[in-house]
Write a protein that holds these residues in place. Structure first.
Motif, PDB file in Angstrom:
ATOM      1  N   ILE A   2       0.736  -1.486  -0.183  1.00 32.96           N
ATOM      2  CA  ILE A   2      -0.408  -0.289   0.053  1.00 32.96           C
ATOM      3  C   ILE A   2       0.594   1.396  -0.121  1.00 32.96           C
ATOM      4  O   ILE A   2       2.341   1.012   0.598  1.00 32.96           O
ATOM      5  CB  ILE A   2      -0.753  -0.248   0.805  1.00 32.96           C
ATOM      6  CG1 ILE A   2      -0.198  -0.174   2.549  1.00 32.96           C
ATOM      7  CG2 ILE A   2      -1.981  -1.088   1.238  1.00 32.96           C
ATOM      8  CD1 ILE A   2      -0.875  -0.115   3.744  1.00 32.96           C
ATOM      9  N   SER A   3      -0.187   2.061  -0.877  1.00 26.81           N
ATOM     10  CA  SER A   3       0.862   3.438  -0.823  1.00 26.81           C
ATOM     11  C   SER A   3       0.533   4.549   0.484  1.00 26.81           C
ATOM     12  O   SER A   3       1.743   5.757   0.842  1.00 26.81           O
ATOM     13  CB  SER A   3       0.991   4.208  -2.302  1.00 26.81           C
ATOM     14  OG  SER A   3      -0.114   4.675  -2.412  1.00 26.81           O
ATOM     15  N   ARG A   4      -0.320   4.708   1.110  1.00 26.24           N
ATOM     16  CA  ARG A   4      -0.947   5.753   1.945  1.00 26.24           C
ATOM     17  C   ARG A   4      -1.857   4.610   3.043  1.00 26.24           C
ATOM     18  O   ARG A   4      -2.591   3.721   2.512  1.00 26.24           O
ATOM     19  CB  ARG A   4      -1.841   6.863   1.420  1.00 26.24           C
ATOM     20  CG  ARG A   4      -1.786   7.826   2.178  1.00 26.24           C
ATOM     21  CD  ARG A   4      -3.246   9.067   2.191  1.00 26.24           C
ATOM     22  NE  ARG A   4      -4.157   7.748   2.000  1.00 26.24           N
ATOM     23  CZ  ARG A   4      -5.456   8.080   2.319  1.00 26.24           C
ATOM     24  NH1 ARG A   4      -4.687   8.681   3.578  1.00 26.24           N
ATOM     25  NH2 ARG A   4      -6.340   7.786   2.247  1.00 26.24           N
ATOM     26  N   VAL A   5      -1.480   5.171   4.355  1.00 24.63           N
ATOM     27  CA  VAL A   5      -2.568   4.664   5.204  1.00 24.63           C
ATOM     28  C   VAL A   5      -3.009   5.955   6.014  1.00 24.63           C
ATOM     29  O   VAL A   5      -2.614   6.160   6.561  1.00 24.63           O
ATOM     30  CB  VAL A   5      -2.059   3.191   5.662  1.00 24.63           C
ATOM     31  CG1 VAL A   5      -1.177   2.938   6.633  1.00 24.63           C
ATOM     32  CG2 VAL A   5      -3.050   3.003   6.680  1.00 24.63           C
ATOM     33  N   ASP A  21       5.041   8.135  15.657  1.00 25.81           N
ATOM     34  CA  ASP A  21       6.336   7.414  15.683  1.00 25.81           C
ATOM     35  C   ASP A  21       6.553   7.146  14.184  1.00 25.81           C
ATOM     36  O   ASP A  21       7.609   7.028  14.203  1.00 25.81           O
ATOM     37  CB  ASP A  21       7.245   8.694  16.294  1.00 25.81           C
ATOM     38  CG  ASP A  21       7.228   9.594  17.278  1.00 25.81           C
ATOM     39  OD1 ASP A  21       6.772  10.767  16.516  1.00 25.81           O
ATOM     40  OD2 ASP A  21       7.525   9.746  17.939  1.00 25.81           O
ATOM     41  N   GLN A  22       6.107   5.787  15.459  1.00 25.04           N
ATOM     42  CA  GLN A  22       7.025   5.163  15.208  1.00 25.04           C
ATOM     43  C   GLN A  22       5.944   4.302  13.772  1.00 25.04           C
ATOM     44  O   GLN A  22       6.719   3.502  12.645  1.00 25.04           O
ATOM     45  CB  GLN A  22       6.736   3.046  16.067  1.00 25.04           C
ATOM     46  CG  GLN A  22       7.796   3.337  16.798  1.00 25.04           C
ATOM     47  CD  GLN A  22       7.941   2.028  18.105  1.00 25.04           C
ATOM     48  OE1 GLN A  22       6.856   1.934  18.518  1.00 25.04           O
ATOM     49  NE2 GLN A  22       8.379   1.249  17.156  1.00 25.04           N
ATOM     50  N   PRO A  27       9.265   0.823   7.841  1.00 27.79           N
ATOM     51  CA  PRO A  27      10.807   0.691   7.193  1.00 27.79           C
ATOM     52  C   PRO A  27      10.119   0.287   6.124  1.00 27.79           C
ATOM     53  O   PRO A  27      11.332   0.210   4.807  1.00 27.79           O
ATOM     54  CB  PRO A  27      11.422  -0.918   7.985  1.00 27.79           C
ATOM     55  CG  PRO A  27      10.089  -1.328   8.199  1.00 27.79           C
ATOM     56  CD  PRO A  27       9.623  -0.406   9.018  1.00 27.79           C
ATOM     57  N   HIS A  28       9.058   0.143   5.305  1.00 28.13           N
ATOM     58  CA  HIS A  28       8.661   0.306   3.823  1.00 28.13           C
ATOM     59  C   HIS A  28       8.598   1.519   3.477  1.00 28.13           C
ATOM     60  O   HIS A  28       7.946   1.349   1.995  1.00 28.13           O
ATOM     61  CB  HIS A  28       7.312  -0.545   4.458  1.00 28.13           C
ATOM     62  CG  HIS A  28       7.222  -2.090   4.533  1.00 28.13           C
ATOM     63  ND1 HIS A  28       6.732  -2.507   5.696  1.00 28.13           N
ATOM     64  CD2 HIS A  28       7.479  -3.202   4.082  1.00 28.13           C
ATOM     65  CE1 HIS A  28       7.579  -3.643   5.953  1.00 28.13           C
ATOM     66  NE2 HIS A  28       7.442  -4.156   4.701  1.00 28.13           N
ATOM     67  N   GLY A  29       8.216   2.668   4.134  1.00 24.55           N
ATOM     68  CA  GLY A  29       8.546   3.713   3.043  1.00 24.55           C
ATOM     69  C   GLY A  29       7.009   4.302   3.166  1.00 24.55           C
ATOM     70  O   GLY A  29       6.805   5.039   2.031  1.00 24.55           O
ATOM     71  N   THR A  30       6.161   3.456   3.431  1.00 26.10           N
ATOM     72  CA  THR A  30       4.376   3.217   3.246  1.00 26.10           C
ATOM     73  C   THR A  30       3.989   4.887   4.603  1.00 26.10           C
ATOM     74  O   THR A  30       4.760   5.409   5.190  1.00 26.10           O
ATOM     75  CB  THR A  30       3.596   2.374   4.215  1.00 26.10           C
ATOM     76  OG1 THR A  30       4.111   1.177   2.951  1.00 26.10           O
ATOM     77  CG2 THR A  30       2.307   2.828   3.676  1.00 26.10           C
ATOM     78  N   ARG A  31       3.527   5.686   3.701  1.00 26.43           N
ATOM     79  CA  ARG A  31       3.077   7.840   4.033  1.00 26.43           C
ATOM     80  C   ARG A  31       1.431   6.901   4.618  1.00 26.43           C
ATOM     81  O   ARG A  31       0.970   6.246   4.977  1.00 26.43           O
ATOM     82  CB  ARG A  31       2.628   8.008   2.935  1.00 26.43           C
ATOM     83  CG  ARG A  31       1.645   9.338   3.721  1.00 26.43           C
ATOM     84  CD  ARG A  31       1.408  10.216   1.870  1.00 26.43           C
ATOM     85  NE  ARG A  31       0.428  11.615   2.693  1.00 26.43           N
ATOM     86  CZ  ARG A  31       0.119  12.551   1.421  1.00 26.43           C
ATOM     87  NH1 ARG A  31      -0.334  11.781   0.264  1.00 26.43           N
ATOM     88  NH2 ARG A  31      -0.728  13.272   1.927  1.00 26.43           N
ATOM     89  N   PRO A 305       4.106  -0.863  16.290  1.00 27.56           N
ATOM     90  CA  PRO A 305       3.184  -0.921  15.615  1.00 27.56           C
ATOM     91  C   PRO A 305       2.778  -1.172  13.989  1.00 27.56           C
ATOM     92  O   PRO A 305       1.219  -0.894  13.567  1.00 27.56           O
ATOM     93  CB  PRO A 305       3.693   0.979  16.167  1.00 27.56           C
ATOM     94  CG  PRO A 305       3.781   1.513  17.224  1.00 27.56           C
ATOM     95  CD  PRO A 305       4.879  -0.524  17.384  1.00 27.56           C
ATOM     96  N   TRP A 306       3.930  -0.110  14.059  1.00 27.23           N
ATOM     97  CA  TRP A 306       3.454  -1.210  12.082  1.00 27.23           C
ATOM     98  C   TRP A 306       3.310  -2.027  11.785  1.00 27.23           C
ATOM     99  O   TRP A 306       2.038  -2.606  10.444  1.00 27.23           O
ATOM    100  CB  TRP A 306       5.267   0.141  11.364  1.00 27.23           C
ATOM    101  CG  TRP A 306       4.752  -0.397   9.649  1.00 27.23           C
ATOM    102  CD1 TRP A 306       5.457  -1.511   9.283  1.00 27.23           C
ATOM    103  CD2 TRP A 306       3.853   0.115   8.919  1.00 27.23           C
ATOM    104  NE1 TRP A 306       5.404  -1.199   7.818  1.00 27.23           N
ATOM    105  CE2 TRP A 306       4.806  -0.589   7.553  1.00 27.23           C
ATOM    106  CE3 TRP A 306       2.893   0.970   8.730  1.00 27.23           C
ATOM    107  CZ2 TRP A 306       3.522  -0.376   6.438  1.00 27.23           C
ATOM    108  CZ3 TRP A 306       2.286   0.987   8.138  1.00 27.23           C
ATOM    109  CH2 TRP A 306       2.525   0.715   6.776  1.00 27.23           C
ATOM    110  N   SER A 307       4.146  -3.035  12.132  1.00 25.42           N
ATOM    111  CA  SER A 307       3.407  -4.692  12.595  1.00 25.42           C
ATOM    112  C   SER A 307       2.208  -4.696  12.233  1.00 25.42           C
ATOM    113  O   SER A 307       1.365  -5.700  11.557  1.00 25.42           O
ATOM    114  CB  SER A 307       4.272  -5.384  13.240  1.00 25.42           C
ATOM    115  OG  SER A 307       6.060  -5.644  12.452  1.00 25.42           O
ATOM    116  N   ALA A 308       1.666  -3.792  13.530  1.00 25.80           N
ATOM    117  CA  ALA A 308      -0.003  -3.964  13.698  1.00 25.80           C
ATOM    118  C   ALA A 308      -0.540  -3.843  12.701  1.00 25.80           C
ATOM    119  O   ALA A 308      -1.743  -4.374  12.002  1.00 25.80           O
ATOM    120  CB  ALA A 308       0.135  -3.743  14.815  1.00 25.80           C
TER     121      ALA A 308
END
Length: 388
Positions: A2-5, A21-22, A27-31, A305-308
């Protein structure tokens, strides 16, 4: 990928500024665009968000669900991380799903089980998870009987509300009479038994307390990430012994946490706390929300948080057992910027959305920002809920 969430955090504790912040530093550079709402216009989570709004006060639970659905529709929310009114929101999961919003919260049934600490201990015990001895107390006679039973085993007695968050209302019973000792130094959690009995005798309304032995350190707080399929992707313990903090993967803490998550459907981000009773680990509390200290797992190479969020959007992060455990550390308060202008009081006919100031807050001149409002230190006292 995905490019944005779009992620929304409703009224929550100050440390979730680090959660945001996290998400942005994934690490995927997703916005990641973050929406935040709160009852306090000076909450650091509002300053950390891309868009923010004051939450209306005085809403019933049903009205708050309608408010939440409207926020998700208005802001095209992909993932909603509710803390306030978590249980009733979880009961309306399908309505949020119809808007394209995934709720990052366990099912309503699991939340209800662990909101009541007595029910939580009963449920955990049936699942084979050790719990401390406990008494449910509503009267002065019940309190005295419980305290005497605990003291007969050589332990100190303590109590806390049967339903509540974190350490709110926690006290340790002492037989020492009230004296100047209680008025020197910092306020203490110790309270003389006779004062508690007298307070119960003259109370205008009944209490609902859990009385148990005071448990020993270390305190171990296990952060779990569990998918809606019931499979635990991560379970890592954060240890606390006085000021010293660390990490653990020892089975005595991790295996009971996995059992609880799998048995009771504790999906997404949860936090399970333990202490020692007569040298053995026992359950202290189950939080059906992400812990305030979740960001500390970054020292183990994890962005939880990002993994979730990835898991919520259908991208399975796989097994998240860390390759290494970070060094021992201490937690200290640090400044976080506030919004330069206090969010205006809400009108009753609309719910204003306050866009973030132009340019990152961190890029503004520190002296100018400080002239408008002092920085907010992220400490338990600032939090909407006690910090885990």
């Amino acid at each position: 990928m995905i490019s944005r969430v779009r992620v929304w955090l409703n009224r929550t504790y100050a440390e979730n500024a680090f959660f945001m912040d996290q998400l942005r530093s994934n690490p995927h550079g997703t916005r990641v665009e973050i929406h935040a709402t709160h009852g306090d216009p000076d909450s650091p989570v509002l300053a950390a968000a891309d868009t923010a709004a004051l939450e209306p006060e005085g809403l019933s639970r049903a009205a708050y669900v309608e408010y939440a659905l409207a926020q998700c529709a208005q802001h095209a929310i992909d993932v909603f991380v509710p803390v306030l009114h978590q249980g009733v929101i979880a009961a309306h999961r399908e309505e949020f799903a119809a808007l394209g919003t995934v709720l990052l919260t366990p099912p309503a049934e699991a939340i209800a089980t662990f909101q009541d600490k007595a029910a939580a201990y009963e449920a955990a015990s049936t699942a084979g998870v050790p719990v401390p001895p406990w008494w449910r107390v509503r009267t002065e006679d019940e309190l005295v009987a419980a305290v005497e039973a605990i003291e007969a085993t050589g332990h100190k007695a303590c109590f806390k509300p049967a339903a509540g968050a974190g350490g709110v209302g926690f006290r340790v019973i002492t037989r020492s009479p009230f004296s100047l000792m209680h008025l020197t130094g910092f306020p203490s959690s110790y309270v003389p038994l006779n004062l508690v009995v007298d307070a119960l005798r003259h109370a205008d309304e009944p209490v609902d307390w859990l009385v148990m032995p005071r448990l020993d350190e270390p305190e171990v707080s296990v952060d779990c990430l569990t998918g809606p399929d019931g499979r635990v992707r991560m379970a890592v313990g954060r240890t606390k012994h006085g000021r010293r903090r660390g990490f653990t993967l020892h089975p005595s803490w991790i295996e009971p946490s996995r059992r609880l998550a799998e048995t009771f459907g504790l999906h997404w981000l949860t936090n399970i706390q333990y202490r020692l009773y007569d040298g053995d680990p026992v359950l202290m509390d189950v939080n059906t929300r992400p812990a305030g200290g979740l960001h500390q797992l970054s020292q183990c190479g994890l962005n939880v948080p990002w993994s979730a969020v990835r898991l919520a959007l259908g991208e399975d992060p796989g097994d998240l057992t860390p390759d290494f455990l970070g060094p021992d550390y201490a937690v200290v308060a640090g400044p976080r910027p506030l919004r330069p202008v206090t969010i205006p009081q809400q009108r009753t006919d609309s719910l204003p959305v306050v866009p973030a100031p132009s340019g990152p807050v961190a890029d503004e001149a520190p002296a100018a920002a400080a002239a408008v409002a002092p920085a907010a230190a992220v400490t338990p006292a600032d939090a909407g809920l006690p910090i885990a």
